[in-house]
Write a protein that holds these residues in place. Sequence first.
Motif, PDB file in Angstrom:
ATOM      1  N   LEU A 551      -6.728   5.490   9.452  1.00 51.85           N
ATOM      2  CA  LEU A 551      -6.947   4.153  10.004  1.00 51.85           C
ATOM      3  C   LEU A 551      -6.399   3.065   9.087  1.00 51.85           C
ATOM      4  O   LEU A 551      -5.773   2.111   9.550  1.00 51.85           O
ATOM      5  CB  LEU A 551      -8.436   3.939  10.264  1.00 51.85           C
ATOM      6  N   ARG A 552      -6.624   3.193   7.789  1.00 51.19           N
ATOM      7  CA  ARG A 552      -6.135   2.132   6.911  1.00 51.19           C
ATOM      8  C   ARG A 552      -4.630   2.223   6.679  1.00 51.19           C
ATOM      9  O   ARG A 552      -3.992   1.230   6.340  1.00 51.19           O
ATOM     10  CB  ARG A 552      -6.893   2.111   5.593  1.00 51.19           C
ATOM     11  N   CYS A 553      -4.049   3.414   6.897  1.00 51.06           N
ATOM     12  CA  CYS A 553      -2.595   3.574   6.736  1.00 51.06           C
ATOM     13  C   CYS A 553      -1.863   3.563   8.070  1.00 51.06           C
ATOM     14  O   CYS A 553      -0.657   3.808   8.120  1.00 51.06           O
ATOM     15  CB  CYS A 553      -2.285   4.871   5.987  1.00 51.06           C
ATOM     16  N   LYS A 554      -2.594   3.313   9.170  1.00 56.79           N
ATOM     17  CA  LYS A 554      -2.017   3.167  10.500  1.00 56.79           C
ATOM     18  C   LYS A 554      -1.168   4.379  10.906  1.00 56.79           C
ATOM     19  O   LYS A 554      -0.032   4.248  11.356  1.00 56.79           O
ATOM     20  CB  LYS A 554      -1.186   1.884  10.581  1.00 56.79           C
ATOM     21  N   GLY A 559       3.481   9.158   3.266  1.00 56.51           N
ATOM     22  CA  GLY A 559       4.256   7.952   2.959  1.00 56.51           C
ATOM     23  C   GLY A 559       3.423   6.739   2.642  1.00 56.51           C
ATOM     24  O   GLY A 559       3.966   5.714   2.209  1.00 56.51           O
ATOM     25  N   CYS A 560       2.110   6.808   2.826  1.00 58.98           N
ATOM     26  CA  CYS A 560       1.256   5.655   2.561  1.00 58.98           C
ATOM     27  C   CYS A 560       1.096   5.445   1.056  1.00 58.98           C
ATOM     28  O   CYS A 560       0.711   6.368   0.328  1.00 58.98           O
ATOM     29  CB  CYS A 560      -0.107   5.864   3.214  1.00 58.98           C
ATOM     30  N   LYS A 561       1.446   4.270   0.604  1.00 55.89           N
ATOM     31  CA  LYS A 561       1.354   3.892  -0.812  1.00 55.89           C
ATOM     32  C   LYS A 561       2.154   4.846  -1.706  1.00 55.89           C
ATOM     33  O   LYS A 561       1.697   5.236  -2.788  1.00 55.89           O
ATOM     34  CB  LYS A 561      -0.112   3.823  -1.269  1.00 55.89           C
ATOM     35  N   GLY A 562       3.312   5.237  -1.227  1.00 52.13           N
ATOM     36  CA  GLY A 562       4.205   6.064  -2.041  1.00 52.13           C
ATOM     37  C   GLY A 562       3.658   7.427  -2.403  1.00 52.13           C
ATOM     38  O   GLY A 562       3.994   7.971  -3.455  1.00 52.13           O
ATOM     39  N   GLY A 563       2.794   7.975  -1.555  1.00 49.33           N
ATOM     40  CA  GLY A 563       2.224   9.293  -1.818  1.00 49.33           C
ATOM     41  C   GLY A 563       0.879   9.256  -2.507  1.00 49.33           C
ATOM     42  O   GLY A 563       0.238  10.315  -2.678  1.00 49.33           O
ATOM     43  N   ASP A 564       0.427   8.064  -2.888  1.00 48.78           N
ATOM     44  CA  ASP A 564      -0.838   7.959  -3.639  1.00 48.78           C
ATOM     45  C   ASP A 564      -2.039   8.390  -2.808  1.00 48.78           C
ATOM     46  O   ASP A 564      -2.972   9.025  -3.331  1.00 48.78           O
ATOM     47  CB  ASP A 564      -1.042   6.522  -4.134  1.00 48.78           C
TER      48      ASP A 564
END
Length: 582
Positions: A551-554, A559-564
Amino acid sequence: MLPSPISVSPAQAGRRFKERLVVVWQYVRQWPLRTALIAAIHTLAIFYVLASVEYGPFATTLALLTWGLLNFLFLALFKRPGISAVLSLLLVTTLIVLSQFKFGITQLTLTFLDFLIIDRDTISFLHSIFPQLRTWLLIAAAVALPILWLIWRADPFRLRRRSALACAGVCLAGIVGLSAANPEKPWEPFQGVNHISNLARSGVVSVSHLTATGWIEADSKSLVSSAQASPMTTCEPGVKRPNIVMVLDESSFDVSAAPGVKVPAGYHDYFKSADGQQRALITESSGGPTWYTEFNIFTGLSARSFGALKFYVTRIAAGKISRGLPQALQRCGYKTFSLYPTYGNFLSARSFQEGAGIDGFIDMAAMGVSEDMQPDRFYFDQARDLIARESKTDQPVFVLVYLTANHFPWTTTYRDDLTPAGWQAPGNTAEVDEYIRRQAMTAADYKAFVAQLQKDHPTEPFLLVRFGDHQPAIAQKLLEPELPQPKRADRIMTHDVRYYTTYYAIDALNYRPELASALPVLDAAYLPLMVQEAARVPLDPSFVEQKKIMLRCKGVFYGCKGGDEASRFNRWLIDAGLIKDL
């Protein structure tokens, strides 16, 4: 008190070197035929064996350094250059043959990981392909051993182990230095050339990756206790849930995304869900390994978390991840099945899937066929028979169905007799029209399968989820036809979603799915979560946590936050004991 080191002047060192050259020359004059034989072996290896598979000065240099490394290691072991040359030649030739064999099956040359994670399934797969392999190896050994013994006895030359190890160290330093300066690109093993140099470079990459991150990327900071994340052991009793059929639609995507491609009327309807929406699935393979998406849908995790080792993700992860879609469904009373289209020991598929919670793994042999590229209706019939045999009122079933008819190549017509009535080529290149024709075959077979399910089970609820495992290889040149190949390769390497977008669709019989998690664009790692919610299966704590990420990464995972986010979640699962030994 330690003795003082003995110093050697440059003049003395020069005299010793000349003396050794004289000794070597005396050996050469005394045994010219044996010297010529050793030289011939090296010449054969360098100018025929290596030159036949290595292209370009960089690859050739790296292959020569590898050849030198092998020779000096064998010299350090046996001290005889003749036997070392022969063993090196045999080893290099064997590696090339194995690499070419592997490329013919998987379109990938031999890599260091092939040797690092050799397991029973690897040997079993080779034996299933070549039943006489054991006999051939015994015959080869019976012929080779006497010859090697004769060479051992006839070789007059000797080399000190210390000198051999020093030379091996120089060769190894050269391999590491060149590989670090020009790392192997992920697409290079797919070219089918440079077998020895690519193998050497993959060793440097693999060792570097394992040293830096281990098998899987994960935060170093502890995030959760096992008590916080332990999966639920029970599910709500007395709730009737739908049978679930997932269809892995080989190489399928909406090809009209490519400019200038013509499609038949009604083409897009196949990609729509029962609610009329067309949804995009972002996979982790572009025209390549199906098992990346297989890993996604079984575990809910990203193959990209394994970095350079992701090609072997199913082998690496087999039995080491105890969360995912099949386990979650088992907890709610489902019996789980997989209709696997090739041999179950391919890339440890059987071990991986059974470890992930599949109760009944049915491979090509169990289905009674000897070729994996069967018409789609064959696999739908297998699923229909399985459901009729296994489904019970109080125990729903989960079935993963693999389709294969739309596998490459599209340069030939596959089963012209199965072309749907009224089909007409829309007027693209022959290759693209053949691809679309096979999609039309799939659509017709799927429609017939659903109609038969409705007839066989008029009141039973079913959830049906279809998805493309990756784009076809031809998509890469269709999406941006004017783009130079190097730039296209860069975009694929940086995971440009245009090259990774397929589709997923949700249908149902006698059932209304919950579609809250069916986002318009969804990473493949979230598909297990979406299926559970669509079937109204309560999420365990690990999927509750992953839903927060979704939900927070849609809808984006790795790929969200460069793999973090993926790295943090992997640590979460490790701390919870749901990922072990990775």
